[in-house]
Write a protein that holds these residues in place. Structure first.
Motif, PDB file in Angstrom:
ATOM      1  N   ARG A 120       0.834  -1.209   0.000  1.00  0.00           N
ATOM      2  CA  ARG A 120       0.000   0.000   0.000  1.00  0.00           C
ATOM      3  C   ARG A 120       0.871   1.263   0.000  1.00  0.00           C
ATOM      4  O   ARG A 120       0.607   2.220  -0.740  1.00  0.00           O
ATOM      5  N   TYR A 131      -3.152   7.786  -5.296  1.00  0.00           N
ATOM      6  CA  TYR A 131      -3.390   7.346  -3.924  1.00  0.00           C
ATOM      7  C   TYR A 131      -2.641   8.284  -2.974  1.00  0.00           C
ATOM      8  O   TYR A 131      -1.518   8.701  -3.273  1.00  0.00           O
ATOM      9  N   ASP A 133      -3.518   7.919   0.796  1.00  0.00           N
ATOM     10  CA  ASP A 133      -3.615   7.283   2.099  1.00  0.00           C
ATOM     11  C   ASP A 133      -3.498   5.769   1.930  1.00  0.00           C
ATOM     12  O   ASP A 133      -4.351   5.146   1.291  1.00  0.00           O
ATOM     13  N   SER A 136      -6.530   3.581   2.653  1.00  0.00           N
ATOM     14  CA  SER A 136      -7.696   3.687   1.767  1.00  0.00           C
ATOM     15  C   SER A 136      -7.647   2.679   0.628  1.00  0.00           C
ATOM     16  O   SER A 136      -8.625   2.509  -0.106  1.00  0.00           O
TER      17      SER A 136
END
Length: 338
Positions: A120, A131, A133, A136
């Motif tokens: 992530r 992106y 966060d 999320s």
């Protein structure tokens, strides 16, 4: 045939369209102060390696830096003592090494060692604003092939350049705690039907006396001692490589051939992750996600699972994962009766 500066990577001849990388393990010297090891056109900033070694961190990172450097030195010594100095790797062996060209990073992901959150983070770093966060990003999206580039996708010349100049990091975990975590996730969760069908049916058929036909068909109630028997069964590795969730770290990431600058540990995940983000120059804009799990696998939980494993199988399993214990300086668990 060309040997790159530092003696770390030797390009061998190619057979057909498949390039083979021949890597020599050797202790790497620290970069000279002020030397720019990133040879890409247009790049003038200092390498993350120089930040690591020249002590340019904020004062609060110095202790973490010394700890990380000590781990790396222990890894190098363990490699010298326990492995051969020369081995052949193919691009296929580099599929677990994720590349972030924007920040000059290479991360070797190890399943069950916070790899979802690291993926992530890297999706945020490489997304050019799509992106922002990490949390999320759905977990399943983080594992979609193609969302992140791996080192295996590059040419041999490009692989060489990145291995020579990028900050390379890996996160590891106590081998048996990782193994128990993999078992709990893949064989005790009702939603993991793909693993039940792919592995559970085979494990039950081979290692459960007189199983019911329904148990063989569904494969959804594998017991831990059956999983252990499957892992140490000689047929298992003869038939196919171990699944990445329980494959040994040294087989996934080749730490005696690829010189990792940072060896982070799951046991000290947050400060080690912060150190990596600081070295990448993004600590002010990005926070590594903290785990909210209250039931994550620790030593006490692993001990409960191993309580019913006989000394015979404990010893066999330890021998299977012995190199990971040695390379990453993990002690033999006290709960073993080998």
């Amino acid at each position: 045939m060309k040997i790159h500066r530092g003696g770390r990577l030797l390009l061998a001849t190619c057979l057909g369209s498949l390039f083979v990388l021949v890597l020599y393990f050797q202790t790497i010297t620290k970069p000279e102060p002020g030397v720019n090891t990133d040879s890409r056109p247009g790049k003038s900033r200092r390498s993350p390696l120089q930040t690591l070694y020249n002590g340019d961190q904020q004062l609060e990172l110095l202790a973490a830096q010394r700890s990380l450097q000590g781990r790396r030195e222990l890894l190098e010594q363990a490699c010298l003592s326990n492995t051969r100095k020369r081995q052949v790797l193919s691009p296929e062996d580099l599929k677990h090494l994720i590349v972030d060209d924007k920040h000059s990073l290479i991360y070797c992901y190890v399943p069950k060692v916070a790899c979802t959150n690291w993926k992530r983070v890297l999706m945020v770093l490489t997304s050019d604003g799509r992106y922002t966060d990490p949390l999320s990003i759905p977990a399943n999206e983080a594992h979609v092939a193609g969302n992140l580039r791996t080192l295996s996708e590059f040419s041999v010349t490009e692989i060489n350049q990145r291995l020579r100049s990028y900050l390379k990091f890996i996160f590891v975990r106590d081998p048996f705690e990782r193994l128990v975590s993999a078992y709990r996730n893949k064989f005790t969760r009702s939603y993991n039907t793909a693993f039940h069908r792919r592995y559970g049916t085979k494990i039950i058929r081979r290692h459960r006396p007189e199983p019911d036909p329904e148990e063989i068909e569904k494969g959804n109630n594998v017991l831990f001692h059956e999983f252990v028997q499957y892992l140490v069964d000689p047929r298992t590795q003869r038939e196919e490589p171990l699944n990445e969730h329980w494959e040994r770290v040294h087989s996934l990431c080749h730490p005696c051939l690829i010189h990792y600058d940072v060896v982070g540990k799951y046991e000290t995940l947050e400060p080690d992750a912060q150190a990596v983000l600081s070295l990448a120059g993004v600590e002010g804009t990005l926070q590594f996600p903290t785990s909210g799990k209250s039931t994550r696998t620790d030593g006490n939980m692993a001990a409960r699972y191993f309580k019913h494993i006989s000394p015979f199988y404990q010893k066999k399993l330890f021998n299977l994962y012995r190199m990971d214990f040695l390379l990453f300086n993990y002690s033999t668990p006290e709960y073993l009766r080998t």
